[in-house]
Write a protein that holds these residues in place. Structure first.
Motif, PDB file in Angstrom:
ATOM      1  N   ILE A 282       0.858  -1.186   0.000  1.00 37.57           N
ATOM      2  CA  ILE A 282       0.000   0.000   0.000  1.00 37.57           C
ATOM      3  C   ILE A 282       0.891   1.231   0.000  1.00 37.57           C
ATOM      4  CG2 ILE A 282      -1.741   1.325   1.230  1.00 37.57           C
ATOM      5  CD1 ILE A 282      -2.793  -1.219  -0.036  1.00 37.57           C
ATOM      6  N   ASP A 283       0.821   2.009  -1.074  1.00 40.43           N
ATOM      7  CA  ASP A 283       1.631   3.221  -1.186  1.00 40.43           C
ATOM      8  C   ASP A 283       0.823   4.484  -0.919  1.00 40.43           C
ATOM      9  OD1 ASP A 283       4.180   2.036  -2.016  1.00 40.43           O
ATOM     10  OD2 ASP A 283       3.085   1.447  -3.811  1.00 40.43           O
ATOM     11  N   VAL A 284      -0.462   4.458  -1.233  1.00 41.87           N
ATOM     12  CA  VAL A 284      -1.275   5.646  -1.038  1.00 41.87           C
ATOM     13  C   VAL A 284      -2.689   5.241  -0.629  1.00 41.87           C
ATOM     14  CG1 VAL A 284      -1.864   5.729  -3.492  1.00 41.87           C
ATOM     15  CG2 VAL A 284      -2.127   7.786  -2.123  1.00 41.87           C
ATOM     16  N   ASN A 285      -3.229   5.947   0.355  1.00 43.81           N
ATOM     17  CA  ASN A 285      -4.627   5.831   0.753  1.00 43.81           C
ATOM     18  C   ASN A 285      -5.322   7.146   0.446  1.00 43.81           C
ATOM     19  OD1 ASN A 285      -5.118   3.204   2.608  1.00 43.81           O
ATOM     20  ND2 ASN A 285      -3.048   3.989   2.950  1.00 43.81           N
ATOM     21  N   ARG A 286      -6.606   7.077   0.136  1.00 49.46           N
ATOM     22  CA  ARG A 286      -7.373   8.285  -0.128  1.00 49.46           C
ATOM     23  C   ARG A 286      -8.757   8.154   0.509  1.00 49.46           C
ATOM     24  NH1 ARG A 286      -8.718   9.967  -6.279  1.00 49.46           N
ATOM     25  NH2 ARG A 286      -9.654   7.882  -6.164  1.00 49.46           N
ATOM     26  N   TYR A 311      -5.523  12.776   0.810  1.00 52.82           N
ATOM     27  CA  TYR A 311      -4.506  11.814   0.394  1.00 52.82           C
ATOM     28  C   TYR A 311      -3.559  11.521   1.550  1.00 52.82           C
ATOM     29  CZ  TYR A 311      -5.625  11.904  -4.599  1.00 52.82           C
ATOM     30  OH  TYR A 311      -6.237  11.761  -5.814  1.00 52.82           O
ATOM     31  N   PHE A 312      -3.227  10.224   1.739  1.00 54.73           N
ATOM     32  CA  PHE A 312      -2.268   9.787   2.740  1.00 54.73           C
ATOM     33  C   PHE A 312      -1.220   8.951   2.016  1.00 54.73           C
ATOM     34  CE2 PHE A 312      -6.508  10.128   4.566  1.00 54.73           C
ATOM     35  CZ  PHE A 312      -6.304  11.027   5.610  1.00 54.73           C
ATOM     36  N   ASP A 316       5.832   7.487  -2.934  1.00 53.62           N
ATOM     37  CA  ASP A 316       5.440   8.147  -4.178  1.00 53.62           C
ATOM     38  C   ASP A 316       5.335   7.135  -5.312  1.00 53.62           C
ATOM     39  OD1 ASP A 316       5.281  10.668  -3.092  1.00 53.62           O
ATOM     40  OD2 ASP A 316       7.370  11.159  -3.519  1.00 53.62           O
ATOM     41  N   LEU A 317       4.221   7.188  -6.029  1.00 55.07           N
ATOM     42  CA  LEU A 317       4.029   6.377  -7.215  1.00 55.07           C
ATOM     43  C   LEU A 317       4.166   7.260  -8.444  1.00 55.07           C
ATOM     44  CD1 LEU A 317       0.951   4.182  -6.190  1.00 55.07           C
ATOM     45  CD2 LEU A 317       3.308   3.416  -6.485  1.00 55.07           C
ATOM     46  N   PRO A 318       4.913   6.829  -9.468  1.00 57.84           N
ATOM     47  CA  PRO A 318       5.089   7.659 -10.667  1.00 57.84           C
ATOM     48  C   PRO A 318       3.770   8.064 -11.321  1.00 57.84           C
ATOM     49  CG  PRO A 318       6.649   5.837 -10.675  1.00 57.84           C
ATOM     50  CD  PRO A 318       5.717   5.595  -9.535  1.00 57.84           C
ATOM     51  N   ILE A 319       2.769   7.192 -11.295  1.00 56.72           N
ATOM     52  CA  ILE A 319       1.496   7.512 -11.945  1.00 56.72           C
ATOM     53  C   ILE A 319       0.736   8.614 -11.221  1.00 56.72           C
ATOM     54  CG2 ILE A 319       1.178   5.286 -13.050  1.00 56.72           C
ATOM     55  CD1 ILE A 319      -0.507   4.395 -10.724  1.00 56.72           C
ATOM     56  N   LEU A 320       1.121   8.903  -9.967  1.00 55.34           N
ATOM     57  CA  LEU A 320       0.474   9.978  -9.217  1.00 55.34           C
ATOM     58  C   LEU A 320       1.307  11.250  -9.192  1.00 55.34           C
ATOM     59  CD1 LEU A 320      -1.035   8.101  -6.122  1.00 55.34           C
ATOM     60  CD2 LEU A 320      -2.255   9.055  -8.089  1.00 55.34           C
ATOM     61  N   ASN A 321       2.399  11.274  -9.953  1.00 51.21           N
ATOM     62  CA  ASN A 321       3.285  12.432  -9.947  1.00 51.21           C
ATOM     63  C   ASN A 321       3.413  13.080 -11.320  1.00 51.21           C
ATOM     64  OD1 ASN A 321       3.965  12.417  -7.197  1.00 51.21           O
ATOM     65  ND2 ASN A 321       5.463  10.779  -7.537  1.00 51.21           N
ATOM     66  N   MET A 326      -2.117  16.134  -8.656  1.00 44.74           N
ATOM     67  CA  MET A 326      -2.743  14.804  -8.712  1.00 44.74           C
ATOM     68  C   MET A 326      -2.891  14.183  -7.333  1.00 44.74           C
ATOM     69  SD  MET A 326      -1.469  12.765 -12.122  1.00 44.74           S
ATOM     70  CE  MET A 326      -2.650  11.444 -11.948  1.00 44.74           C
ATOM     71  N   SER A 327      -1.876  14.279  -6.500  1.00 44.79           N
ATOM     72  CA  SER A 327      -1.913  13.652  -5.178  1.00 44.79           C
ATOM     73  C   SER A 327      -2.096  14.666  -4.055  1.00 44.79           C
ATOM     74  CB  SER A 327      -0.635  12.843  -4.952  1.00 44.79           C
ATOM     75  OG  SER A 327       0.513  13.672  -5.074  1.00 44.79           O
ATOM     76  N   SER A 328      -2.595  15.834  -4.403  1.00 44.53           N
ATOM     77  CA  SER A 328      -2.881  16.858  -3.391  1.00 44.53           C
ATOM     78  C   SER A 328      -4.287  16.667  -2.835  1.00 44.53           C
ATOM     79  CB  SER A 328      -2.768  18.252  -4.017  1.00 44.53           C
ATOM     80  OG  SER A 328      -3.305  19.244  -3.159  1.00 44.53           O
ATOM     81  N   ASN A 329      -4.489  17.038  -1.574  1.00 43.46           N
ATOM     82  CA  ASN A 329      -5.853  17.148  -1.068  1.00 43.46           C
ATOM     83  C   ASN A 329      -6.609  18.116  -1.973  1.00 43.46           C
ATOM     84  OD1 ASN A 329      -4.986  15.520   0.991  1.00 43.46           O
ATOM     85  ND2 ASN A 329      -5.119  17.075   2.592  1.00 43.46           N
ATOM     86  N   LYS A 330      -7.867  17.747  -2.317  1.00 46.10           N
ATOM     87  CA  LYS A 330      -8.577  18.538  -3.326  1.00 46.10           C
ATOM     88  C   LYS A 330     -10.038  18.742  -2.956  1.00 46.10           C
ATOM     89  CE  LYS A 330      -7.492  16.282  -7.126  1.00 46.10           C
ATOM     90  NZ  LYS A 330      -6.213  15.653  -6.770  1.00 46.10           N
TER      91      LYS A 330
END
Length: 339
Positions: A282-286, A311-312, A316-321, A326-330
């Protein structure tokens, strides 16, 4: 791979011949062809709290046409006028369905892996797709032939899907010796209980040969629903893996005295995604919390919705950068209209 593809192609071809033979005795020569138009518009405002950037966008603007040529042959075409500013042809196929419960599509159609409530803008519960619906299959449509057969076991609905595609998603009729194949088993209805299990073989090039499989479960009552799904993708070339899951739900309250809005809809979703770079995968939770107000009695057809994404990120995943937001709270405020 070639044996599996040949077997699947033979099954679909045999079904095509069967339906053609059956149709000869069922032609209604007095049938009048039909035509029906539909569409969807989706525009939103987004604010990224990490860098205080904002944007307005027309995320989707779709126009479609569908109808029947005969009592057993139909057609479908849909174009995306603005997919983040780009024009795309989406659905573009003819369908043969002379036998009860059997439909064969030839052309460009949906890959039987995703559910419409995770990928179709007019059916989603949130402004943004879950990770599973966005990052796992490089697209939701492809060019090829697919067959769907629906039947009942003791009055309980069951469906089987099988398909062969070029394997390069939409609008690309390229030559290949390794087409993609997909299969899915469906049990239940969209109202009440439903579950599916699916597998998708997707060879893209010498460096990407993916096997994708997953399962989902949902239940929808008169004014609430809950959905969950897990999907796993493995690149057989380098053993790279990607796993995703989500759990989401909604409850809609009728607004009996409302002139503009028919329902108020609070929603919540947790989704996660990870590669084999970390021990727990698990690299990212949302976490996404939302509140919608529908213009019609169908709660997710036409509405205004307000979503906030937390986002938690553990790794870092390349697809989210691809870009900072992309990976900011929004915060998202969206207008969705279907017609």
């Amino acid at each position: 791979m070639k044996r599996i593809t040949t077997t699947l192609a033979s099954i679909i071809f045999a079904l095509s011949l069967l339906t053609a033979q059956e149709s000869q005795s069922n032609i209604d020569w007095k049938f009048t062809p039909t035509i029906e138009f539909d569409g969807m518009f989706k525009s939103k405002f987004e604010y990224a709290t990490d860098n205080n950037n904002m944007r307005f966008s027309v995320r989707n603007s779709r126009l479609g046409i569908k109808g029947d040529v005969t009592s057993f042959v139909s057609y479908r075409a849909m174009a995306e006028l603005s997919d983040d500013g780009k024009f795309n042809v989406l659905d573009l196929y003819g369908a043969i369905n002379p036998l009860n419960g059997l439909t064969i599509k030839i052309g460009q159609s949906g890959i039987p892996v995703h559910n419409p409530y995770t990928t179709s803008p007019g059916s989603m519960m949130f402004a943004n797709r879950p990770f599973i619906g966005k990052y796992f299959t490089f697209g939701t449509r492809d060019i090829g032939v697919s067959a769907a057969y629906n039947f009942k076991i003791n009055e309980f609905p069951v469906g089987v899907d099988a398909a062969i595609f070029n394997g390069n998603t939409i609008n690309d009729p390229f030559w290949t010796d390794s087409p993609s194949i997909a299969a899915r088993l469906r049990v239940g209805n969209m109202k009440g209980f439903r579950t599916t299990a699916k597998i998708y073989k997707l060879p893209r090039n010498d460096l990407q040969d993916f096997m994708i499989y997953g399962a989902d479960l949902r239940y929808e009552a008169s004014n609430w629903k809950v959905e969950t799904e897990i999907m796993h993708r493995k690149n057989k070339v380098n053993d790279d893996k990607l796993t995703g899951a989500y759990l989401q739900g909604a409850y809609w309250f009728p607004l009996t005295n409302g002139k503009l809005f028919k329902n108020m809809i609070p929603t919540a979703r947790w989704d996660a995604m990870g590669s084999n770079q970390t021990d727990d995968d698990i690299d990212v939770n949302r976490l996404t919390l939302g509140l919608g107000f529908s213009f019609t009695n169908a709660p997710f057809a036409s509405l205004i919705r307000i979503d906030y994404e937390f986002y938690f990120t553990e790794n870092d995943l390349p697809i989210l950068n691809v870009y900072d937001e992309m990976s900011s709270n929004k915060l998202s405020i969206e207008l969705l209209l279907t017609f």
